[in-house]
Write a protein that holds these residues in place. Sequence first.
Motif, PDB file in Angstrom:
ATOM      1  N   ALA A  33       1.117  -1.530   0.302  1.00 35.35           N
ATOM      2  CA  ALA A  33       0.082   0.532   0.293  1.00 35.35           C
ATOM      3  C   ALA A  33       0.913   1.437   0.025  1.00 35.35           C
ATOM      4  N   LEU A  34       1.997   1.056   0.542  1.00 31.57           N
ATOM      5  CA  LEU A  34       2.764   2.097   0.369  1.00 31.57           C
ATOM      6  C   LEU A  34       3.521   2.526  -0.925  1.00 31.57           C
ATOM      7  N   THR A  35       3.719   1.659  -1.171  1.00 30.28           N
ATOM      8  CA  THR A  35       4.452   2.316  -2.292  1.00 30.28           C
ATOM      9  C   THR A  35       2.711   2.605  -3.266  1.00 30.28           C
ATOM     10  N   GLU A  36       1.357   2.793  -3.100  1.00 32.33           N
ATOM     11  CA  GLU A  36       0.699   3.120  -4.033  1.00 32.33           C
ATOM     12  C   GLU A  36       0.957   4.557  -3.916  1.00 32.33           C
ATOM     13  N   ASP A  37       0.205   5.687  -5.353  1.00 35.27           N
ATOM     14  CA  ASP A  37       0.312   6.478  -4.966  1.00 35.27           C
ATOM     15  C   ASP A  37      -0.651   6.859  -4.758  1.00 35.27           C
ATOM     16  N   GLY A  38      -0.628   8.135  -3.535  1.00 32.13           N
ATOM     17  CA  GLY A  38      -0.855   8.605  -2.673  1.00 32.13           C
ATOM     18  C   GLY A  38      -1.661   7.967  -1.557  1.00 32.13           C
ATOM     19  N   ILE A  39      -1.306   6.776  -1.672  1.00 36.61           N
ATOM     20  CA  ILE A  39      -1.824   6.195  -0.772  1.00 36.61           C
ATOM     21  C   ILE A  39      -1.286   5.616   1.664  1.00 36.61           C
ATOM     22  N   GLY A  40       0.236   6.269   0.428  1.00 35.02           N
ATOM     23  CA  GLY A  40       1.347   6.150   1.698  1.00 35.02           C
ATOM     24  C   GLY A  40       0.978   7.818   2.617  1.00 35.02           C
ATOM     25  N   GLU A  41       0.628   8.916   1.684  1.00 37.87           N
ATOM     26  CA  GLU A  41      -0.162   9.542   2.316  1.00 37.87           C
ATOM     27  C   GLU A  41      -0.769  10.038   3.305  1.00 37.87           C
ATOM     28  N   GLN A  42      -2.403   9.423   2.385  1.00 42.43           N
ATOM     29  CA  GLN A  42      -3.189   8.801   3.245  1.00 42.43           C
ATOM     30  C   GLN A  42      -3.580   8.125   4.587  1.00 42.43           C
ATOM     31  N   LEU A  43      -2.024   7.361   4.342  1.00 41.26           N
ATOM     32  CA  LEU A  43      -2.355   6.161   5.639  1.00 41.26           C
ATOM     33  C   LEU A  43      -1.833   6.988   6.634  1.00 41.26           C
ATOM     34  N   GLU A  44      -0.727   7.995   6.586  1.00 43.76           N
ATOM     35  CA  GLU A  44       0.022   8.814   7.099  1.00 43.76           C
ATOM     36  C   GLU A  44      -1.137   9.897   8.163  1.00 43.76           C
ATOM     37  N   HIS A  45      -2.324   9.990   7.369  1.00 44.45           N
ATOM     38  CA  HIS A  45      -3.284  11.277   8.053  1.00 44.45           C
ATOM     39  C   HIS A  45      -3.945  11.021   8.425  1.00 44.45           C
ATOM     40  N   TYR A  53      -8.824   1.436   7.765  1.00 48.33           N
ATOM     41  CA  TYR A  53      -8.972   0.216   6.874  1.00 48.33           C
ATOM     42  C   TYR A  53      -9.930   0.381   5.303  1.00 48.33           C
ATOM     43  N   LYS A  54     -10.230   1.830   5.482  1.00 46.92           N
ATOM     44  CA  LYS A  54     -11.067   1.390   3.884  1.00 46.92           C
ATOM     45  C   LYS A  54     -10.157   2.336   2.869  1.00 46.92           C
ATOM     46  N   LEU A  55      -9.233   2.641   3.527  1.00 48.35           N
ATOM     47  CA  LEU A  55      -8.261   3.273   2.558  1.00 48.35           C
ATOM     48  C   LEU A  55      -7.587   2.244   2.023  1.00 48.35           C
ATOM     49  N   LEU A  56      -7.292   0.786   2.987  1.00 51.98           N
ATOM     50  CA  LEU A  56      -6.661   0.178   2.058  1.00 51.98           C
ATOM     51  C   LEU A  56      -8.102  -0.894   0.961  1.00 51.98           C
ATOM     52  N   GLN A  57      -8.787  -1.037   1.845  1.00 48.36           N
ATOM     53  CA  GLN A  57     -10.483  -1.751   0.625  1.00 48.36           C
ATOM     54  C   GLN A  57     -10.110  -1.247  -0.306  1.00 48.36           C
TER      55      GLN A  57
END
Length: 86
Positions: A33-45, A53-57
């Motif tokens: 997930a951390l290598t996906e564009d934009g997901i890593g930053e969203q996960l940090e927030h 969980y919703k982001l990972l879905q």
Amino acid sequence: MSEMHDIHDNDAAQGVSEEQRAIDQITHILLHALTEDGIGEQLEHAKSQQEVYKLLQTLPYFKLTFEEFQLGIQALRQQQAEIHQD
């Protein structure tokens, strides 16, 4: 998602505990997930497990139920606590 099934099948053959399997799955998914564009930053927030969980879905390879996800997070926390006690 066949990578995850391969990990699960290999773990079963080696007698890996459910807790360790959960740790391995969560770690594997988070690394992807951390290598996906934009997901890593969203996960940090993200402010809660539910938000993470919703982001990972949104990822096509994320197939864990919320209960499996929570088990993995709890197991990771326990593992980290044991590491810091030593």
